[in-house]
Each structure stands twice: as structure tokens, then as C-alpha cells.
Design a protein around this motif. Structure first.
Motif, short mmCIF file in Angstrom:
data_model
loop_
_atom_site.label_atom_id
_atom_site.label_comp_id
_atom_site.label_asym_id
_atom_site.label_seq_id
_atom_site.Cartn_x
_atom_site.Cartn_y
_atom_site.Cartn_z
N GLU A 25 -4.61 13.81 -6.38
CA GLU A 25 -4.05 13.69 -7.73
C GLU A 25 -3.21 12.42 -7.87
N ALA A 26 -2.40 12.14 -6.85
CA ALA A 26 -1.55 10.95 -6.90
C ALA A 26 -2.40 9.68 -6.89
N LEU A 27 -3.39 9.63 -6.03
CA LEU A 27 -4.24 8.44 -5.96
C LEU A 27 -5.07 8.29 -7.23
N SER A 28 -5.42 9.39 -7.86
CA SER A 28 -6.15 9.33 -9.13
C SER A 28 -5.29 8.70 -10.22
N ILE A 29 -4.00 9.06 -10.24
CA ILE A 29 -3.08 8.47 -11.21
C ILE A 29 -3.00 6.96 -11.02
N LEU A 30 -2.88 6.55 -9.77
CA LEU A 30 -2.77 5.12 -9.48
C LEU A 30 -4.07 4.39 -9.84
N LYS A 31 -5.21 5.00 -9.54
CA LYS A 31 -6.48 4.36 -9.83
C LYS A 31 -6.73 4.24 -11.33
N LEU A 40 0.84 -1.20 0.00
CA LEU A 40 0.00 0.00 0.00
C LEU A 40 0.87 1.24 0.00
N VAL A 41 0.65 2.15 -0.93
CA VAL A 41 1.44 3.38 -1.00
C VAL A 41 1.11 4.28 0.19
N TYR A 42 2.10 5.04 0.61
CA TYR A 42 1.88 6.04 1.66
C TYR A 42 3.08 6.96 1.67
N SER A 43 2.98 8.05 2.39
CA SER A 43 4.10 8.97 2.64
C SER A 43 4.82 9.37 1.35
N ASP A 44 6.11 9.07 1.25
CA ASP A 44 6.92 9.51 0.11
C ASP A 44 6.41 8.99 -1.23
N TYR A 45 5.65 7.92 -1.23
CA TYR A 45 5.14 7.40 -2.50
C TYR A 45 4.17 8.37 -3.16
N ILE A 46 3.52 9.20 -2.37
CA ILE A 46 2.65 10.22 -2.94
C ILE A 46 3.48 11.22 -3.75
N ARG A 47 4.56 11.67 -3.14
CA ARG A 47 5.44 12.61 -3.84
C ARG A 47 6.05 11.99 -5.10
N LEU A 48 6.47 10.75 -5.02
CA LEU A 48 7.07 10.09 -6.17
C LEU A 48 6.06 9.86 -7.28
N THR A 49 4.85 9.54 -6.91
CA THR A 49 3.79 9.36 -7.91
C THR A 49 3.54 10.65 -8.67
N LEU A 50 3.48 11.75 -7.94
CA LEU A 50 3.25 13.04 -8.57
C LEU A 50 4.42 13.45 -9.45
N SER A 51 5.63 13.06 -9.09
CA SER A 51 6.83 13.50 -9.80
C SER A 51 7.13 12.67 -11.04
N TYR A 52 6.85 11.37 -11.00
CA TYR A 52 7.36 10.49 -12.06
C TYR A 52 6.32 9.65 -12.78
N LEU A 53 5.13 9.53 -12.25
CA LEU A 53 4.11 8.72 -12.89
C LEU A 53 3.09 9.63 -13.58
#
Length: 496
Positions: free
Chosen positions: A469-475, A31-44
Motif C-alpha cells: 500500500e505504501a509503495l503504491s502511494i509513492l508510485k 530510497l525509502v525503507y523501514s520507518d518510511y513505510i510507516r510514515l507513508t501509510l500515516s501521512y501521505l
């Protein structure tokens, strides 16, 4: 060498890796949390976009992360578990290298077992749990390998073909590709080692200058890249370190001593079961750890260990400098003088304690064997030239005073006992971490469109804009917890 030792030096590191994997199975879900939100926004979602790779502060992003992240997304649907497993395997590399060195030096089973128990302590649970730090574990494995190659060339002997070339190439590859912010202490350790062997006349100034250049230039390149990075710290004080030192000099001493104390008891164990203990006690515990550093350093020179091997000295230097680096970089969170006790720094600190263990083991071995430092050059434990002569033999023949033996055994017992308690506490708490994620975090993430900002920030431990926004990308891409049926993306691979 007894037959079982041949397997012990590999078997115990492997058992340690399996133990860490067991802990993660008990404590975490994918399960993503913490820094994974920042990484998702930056690279995905486009992990192959070159514009996201070729950035001014590229080296601070740790380039190996870009390739690993792309593989993770393409094959495993952005799995946190994949990152965590890589971190454990990277840490296992350090243990295997320590095992190879211990086998070469014939470290006794008791001492090696104690080192492995300490090394695979759960004092670094946070680094294991947060998969974004997987590359840091790999970096330390690379550091250990570089130190071991240097050891073969200028320490205990056994130089292999190509070792000198490795010494010239490794600092560049490791610093630029893997090391990230830890490269400073890594390079400084190499610099001190090169100057030491030059002073000891094992190498000339020309070769020393070449070795220093190949080590320092990558560090300069990293610092240049780092100068273009922008860091944001929540809760940091303003002003210079000099001003803070004038205002509260005791804070810096308490910060440093408490960081040393964290190598005995993990901060979570302290917070849960020893919260009533006054801070002065942890300062005194830290002073004991610092004293163990000085004892090991003195023993290296008094008993001639540094004539036989450089590896323990390199680990001692790296551990001590890491304590200072954390102080210099994290004093900004004053007045929180326990900040340096965080489990996220245990990976950096522990190498110094491993150097202490190795020093104790080698001195005890030397005393037990009763050999001179000029004996058995053929077994690879005695250097070719610099371990000979009356002065070297006299150092090896010095008997260990009772107080030295007692102090070494007490220090080793303190490290071992404290970390066993820390490991037992964290292992018992693991189920609560997992249940919290299953019952409290995962439902919030899956229902993020209908949750409040406060609920999302609390659940994901991320207090900056961009969670939705990050969770939307993942979904939208069916990654991580939004994979097939919200299942394990390590198994499903996510939807493409």
C-alpha cells in the motif's frame, strides 16, 4: 588568541559536516525503507490534512516533522536524501555551539580537535542513514543552544540582552516543537542546573521557581500527550521491570556497562572484527567509561571548574541520564544485554563524553596557565562573584597529581582511538551498503507488485503489513524512487 584559532572553532565543525555528507554519498541512495513505510501509510498522500496533524499524541510525533514532511513532498518528491542532509545540518548546529563555547573558554587546539574527531565519529551511522531521525539531530542542537544560553547567564558570564527571556521561552518551544522523547533528559538537565545555581546563591527562589516552572510544565504536557500514544515492540518481554530485576539483576548491570562501552567501539566494529571477544571485556570497557565520568565529575569540583563554567557539568549530567533512560526504556528486550550498544543511541550518549573532554581540557588549561580562579575576570572565563575568594583560588591553584593527568590522557586516548577505528571501519563498509541498495533493494521496490511479501519485508527491513500500500502511494504520485525515470528525487522533485 592566535589567528588560526578564530577560524578553527568554525572550520572544524564545517569540515565535520562535509565529512558526514561525504559518508552519506558513499553509503546511501535516495530510497525509502523501514520507518518510511510507516510514515507513508500515516501521512501521505495528503500531507496538508489537519486531521493527521491534530492527533492526541501530537507531541510524540514531533510537530516540526509535519512541516518538513510537507516541504519534502512538495519540493523534493519525498526524498530520503533531503531528510538526511537536514539531520547532518542539525548535528552541525551542535558542533558550532560547542565551537562557540570552546572559543569563549579558549580551549586548546589539540583538545578541540580531539572533541570534533570524536563528535563526528561514525558511531552514529544508523541515525545518519535513517533520515526519519533528522529532527533528533536538530533537537540536540537546540539543547546545546539552551545550555549555552544558561552558561552565559549563570556560568562563565557574557550574558546578552534577552538571555533571561530565552531561558524562559526555549524549553517550551524546544519541548513542544522539536524534542520528542529526548525532552525528558533535556528538561532534567535544566532542572538540575537551576537547582545548582540556586544552591550556589546565584539566583533567588522566586526566579528559580519561575525557571523551573517554564521547564517542567512543557514536560508535563509532553507526558500527557505521550500517555495517549500506542507503542508496539517486536520481541519485547512481558512483565514489570521489578520482576525482571528480581529474576536476573546481572542483566541490568551488563546492559548498562555495555552501553557505556559503545562510546569506545561501535557495535558494528565489534560484531565484524571482535565477535570472539567475551562479553565480560565489554563490561570492563564500560566500567572504564563510567570511571571517566566520575573522574570528570570529581575534577570539576576539586579543581574549581564548576566555579568557572556550568557547561561541562550539564553535558555530563545529560550523558549519564541518557544511559539510564535507555536502560529503563529498553530492558524489555532482555536477554539481549548488548541492545543498548546500538548506534541509534550514540547521539544521546555522546554528550557525556563531550563533557568529559571539556573538563579535561579546562583543567589542563588551568594547570598550564597557572592562574588563580580570580584572575582575568574581564575575559569572560571567570564568573562575576562566585569565582572569587580564597576557597575558589585554592581550588584553582591545586596542582594536578600525576595519576590524574595520566588517567585523563589515557581516557581521552581511549575514546579517540576507539572512535577512529569505528569511523574507519564504517567508512570502508559504506560502499557495501550502497551497492546492497542499488543491486538488491531498489529492483525489488521498483518491481514490488510482482514480489512476495517475504521479499519485500526483507528488502525494506519492515516486518508489518502495508508495504504494498505504501509503495503504491509513492508510485501513483511519482515520489521517491518512483520519480522521473526512477532517478534522484532531490534533483527531479518527483512528479506532481
Amino acid at each position: 588568541m592566535k589567528a588560526y584559532r578564530k577560524y578553527m572553532y568554525v572550520g572544524l565543525p564545517v569540515l565535520g559536516v562535509l565529512f558526514y555528507l561525504f559518508y552519506l554519498h558513499q553509503a546511501a541512495i535516495d530510497l525509502v525503507y523501514s520507518d518510511y513505510i510507516r510514515l507513508t501509510l500515516s501521512y501521505l498522500p495528503d500531507v496538508w490534512d489537519p486531521e493527521k496533524f491534530f492527533v492526541p499524541d501530537l507531541l510524540t510525533r514531533i510537530p516540526v516533522n509535519f512541516l518538513e514532511r510537507a516541504v519534502n513532498v512538495e519540493l523534493f518528491g519525498y526524498s530520503v536524501t533531503f531528510d538526511r542532509v537536514l539531520g547532518v545540518l542539525g548535528f552541525g548546529l551542535s558542533a558550532l555551539i560547542l565551537g562557540a563555547y570552546s572559543r569563549k573558554m579558549r580551549i586548546g587546539a589539540g583538545w578541540f580537535t580531539a572533541m570534533m574527531v570524536f563528535m563526528f565519529s561514525l558511531n552514529k551511522w544508523e541515525m545518519l542513514y535513517n533520515g526519519t531521525g533528522w529532527a533528533h539531530f536538530l533537537a540536540f542542537g537546540c539543547f546545546f543552544y539552551n545550555y549555552y544560553v544558561l552558561e552565559r547567564v549563570y556560568g562563565s558570564g557574557g550574558e546578552k540582552k534577552g538571555d533571561m527571556a530565552r531561558l524562559l521561552v526555549l524549553p517550551v518551544l524546544v519541548t513542544i516543537g522539536v524534542a520528542g522523547p529526548y525532552c525528558a533528559i533535556y528538561i532534567m538537565t535544566l532542572v538540575l542546573a537551576y537547582l545548582f545555581v540556586c544552591f550556589r546563591k546565584q539566583t533567588g527562589w522566586k526566579r528559580t521557581a519561575l525557571l523551573l516552572a517554564t521547564a517542567v510544565l512543557p514536560l508535563v504536557l509532553y507526558l500527557w500527550s505521550n500517555s495517549m500514544a500506542v507503542y508496539e515492540y517486536s520481541g519485547a518481554v512481558e512483565g514489570s521491570m521489578v520482576e525482571a530485576l528480581r529474576e536476573d539483576p546481572v542483566f541490568f548491570l551488563k546492559f548498562l556497562l555495555k552501553s557505556f562501552a559503545s562510546m569506545i567501539f561501535g557495535v558494528e566494529l565489534i560484531n565484524r572484527h571482535m565477535a570472539e571477544v567475551p562479553g565480560i571485556v565489554w563490561c570492563l570497557a564500560g566500567a572504564l567509561v563510567a570511571a571517566a565520568y566520575f573522574l570528570a565529575l570529581w575534577m570539576n569540583f576539586y579543581y574549581g571548574i564548576e566555579k568557572r563554567t556550568l557547561f561541562p557539568l550539564m553535558l555530563l549530567a545529560g550523558g549519564g541520564m541518557n544511559h539510564l533512560m535507555v536502560l529503563v526504556s529498553r530492558w524489555i528486550f532482555m536477554p539481549r544485554d548488548a541492545y543498548g550498544m546500538s548506534s541509534r543511541y550514540a547521539l544521546q550518549y555522546q554528550i557525556g563524553i563531550l563533557g568529559i573532554f571539556l573538563t579535561f581540557a579546562l583543567v589542563f588549561q588551568q594547570q598550564r596557565a597557572g592562574r588563580t580562579s580570580g584572575d582575568r575576570e574581564e575575559d569572560g572565563r571567570i564568573p562575576r562573584e562566585h569565582g572569587k575568594g580564597p576557597r575558589a583560588r585554592n581550588r584553582a591553584e591545586r596542582p594536578m597529581a600525576p595519576w590524574v593527568r595520566a588517567a585523563a590522557l589515557m581516557a581521552a586516548a581511549l575514546f579517540l582511538g576507539g572512535n577512529l577505528m569505528t569511523t574507519a571501519e564504517e567508512l570502508s563498509f559504506a560502499k557495501h551498503r550502497k551497492q546492497h541498495n542499488i543491486n538488491d533493494v531498489k529492483p525489488v521496490v521498483l518491481n514490488f507488485e510482482n514480489e512476495t511479501d517475504e521479499a519485500l519485508e526483507t528488502a525494506l527491513e519492515y516486518h508489518k503489513p502495508g508495504i504494498r500500500e505504501a509503495l503504491s502511494i509513492l508510485k501513483e504520485n511519482g515520489w521517491n524512487v518512483f520519480g522521473e525515470a526512477g532517478g534522484n528525487t532531490m534533483e527531479s522533485g518527483g512528479k506532481k
